[in-house]
Design an enzyme around this catalytic site. Structure first.
Site, mmCIF file in Angstrom:
data_model
loop_
_atom_site.group_PDB
_atom_site.id
_atom_site.type_symbol
_atom_site.label_atom_id
_atom_site.label_comp_id
_atom_site.label_asym_id
_atom_site.label_seq_id
_atom_site.Cartn_x
_atom_site.Cartn_y
_atom_site.Cartn_z
ATOM 1 N N GLN A 1 0.836 -1.201 0.000
ATOM 2 C CA GLN A 1 0.000 0.000 0.000
ATOM 3 C C GLN A 1 0.867 1.247 0.000
ATOM 4 O O GLN A 1 1.972 1.248 0.543
ATOM 5 C CB GLN A 1 -1.014 0.009 1.138
ATOM 6 N N HIS B 1 0.649 -4.737 2.780
ATOM 7 C CA HIS B 1 -0.757 -4.966 3.161
ATOM 8 C C HIS B 1 -0.903 -6.442 3.557
ATOM 9 O O HIS B 1 -1.447 -6.754 4.603
ATOM 10 C CB HIS B 1 -1.668 -4.603 1.982
ATOM 11 N N GLU C 1 -4.686 -10.329 8.684
ATOM 12 C CA GLU C 1 -4.004 -10.832 7.486
ATOM 13 C C GLU C 1 -3.593 -12.291 7.654
ATOM 14 O O GLU C 1 -3.682 -13.088 6.735
ATOM 15 C CB GLU C 1 -2.799 -9.944 7.150
ATOM 16 N N HIS D 1 -5.643 -14.742 5.309
ATOM 17 C CA HIS D 1 -4.828 -15.154 4.153
ATOM 18 C C HIS D 1 -3.734 -16.160 4.516
ATOM 19 O O HIS D 1 -3.523 -17.142 3.815
ATOM 20 C CB HIS D 1 -4.173 -13.930 3.505
#
Ligand code: U2P
Length: 271
Positions: free
Chosen positions: A48, A79, A137, A141
């Site tokens: 980002q 990010h 995160e 992910h």
């Protein structure tokens, strides 16, 4: 970019020399199977641009990287590292295990500098409630990156390594694309600079004409690959040109100070 501190150099060099699949012996595995989830196809390193994000800062808190005044980040920050499918979709929240900050305590200084939250809002967690940016995160992910990563420490350390190795801020600066509140740069030139450096095409997301996010894509062995692959992709989801105009800006970091904004209500944009 400031020099790496010596405590960080060693693990980073060790990890770059070793395959990313080797978990450190002391960390416990997150999952021994993929919980029935189809294995992902490739990784997307999402970066980002604080100069764009921080313009939206309406409130400050100690964990908001936008609120460090002149120490606010002036480089692309992390990010997340997202396991994705070639068809443009992605798995999320793949295991029952929760984020444990103790697992990554030795990485906290580096993470604060290079993987700061740029908001005071707490993102949602996979199993209810809200938590830190890193928890979000990892749970959303990181847990889906099995079998490449089986634990938090391995995931976060590798993300830092890949981020340092593929230094987008340097590539763009070297090509003359420096932060500016007045200049506009050709999107094609920015993409070419990255393709020349890494032999792979990125994906770029803009907010109006400002670059907000930049994605680099990797095979599971962390060799760079194009973010869009042939006919597998859903064009609308991945093409840079859909979301950015022909000329884009890289705004300079805004110098927001914690003291100036701390009394304001926490109403900034949620992740
Ligand atoms: O793009 C909006 C949010 O969707 C998630 N995303 C996007 C693209 C992709 O390839 N993978 C993916 O997960 C991101 O969600 P977040 O991690 O922020 O919760 C992205 O911000």
């Amino acid at each position: 970019m400031p020099p790496l501190t010596s405590w960080l150099v060693l693990p980073i060099l060790v990890l770059l020399a070793a395959p990313a699949t080797t978990p450190p012996a002391r960390a416990s595995p997150v999952a021994s199977s993929f919980d029935g989830q189809r294995e992902f196809d490739y990784f997307k390193l999402a970066l980002q641009w604080p100069g764009t994000y921080c313009k939206r800062t309406r409130s400050c808190c100690p964990t908001n990287g936008c609120c460090r005044g002149s120490n606010s980040p002036a480089v692309f920050t992390i990010h997340g590292l997202w396991p994705d499918y070639n068809d443009g979709s992605w798995p999320s929240c793949c295991s029952g295990s929760s984020f444990d900050p103790k697992e990554i305590s030795t990485l906290t200084n580096a993470l604060e500098q290079y993987w700061p939250s740029l908001s005071c809002s707490k993102p949602s967690l996979c199993h209810g409630g809200k938590g830190t940016f890193w928890a979000h995160e990892w749970e959303k992910h990181g847990t889906c990156s099995y079998p490449v990563f089986r634990n938090e420490y391995d995931y976060f350390l590798t993300v830092l390594n890949v981020y340092f190795k593929y230094n987008i801020t340097s590539v763009l600066n070297d090509a003359g694309y420096v932060p500016s509140n007045t200049e506009k740069y050709p999107l094609g030139g920015i993409i070419s600079a990255i393709e020349n450096a890494f032999h792979a095409s990125p994906q770029i997301v803009c907010s109006k004409d400002s670059i907000e996010e930049l994605y680099l894509c990797f095979y599971k062995n962390f060799q760079p690959r194009d973010c869009a692959l042939g006919s597998d992709i859903k064009i609308d989801m991945v093409t840079s040109k859909k979301s950015c105009p022909k000329y884009v800006s890289l705004p300079e970091s805004v110098s927001v100070g914690y003291n100036g904004l701390q009394s304001r209500v926490s109403d900034d944009v949620a992740l």
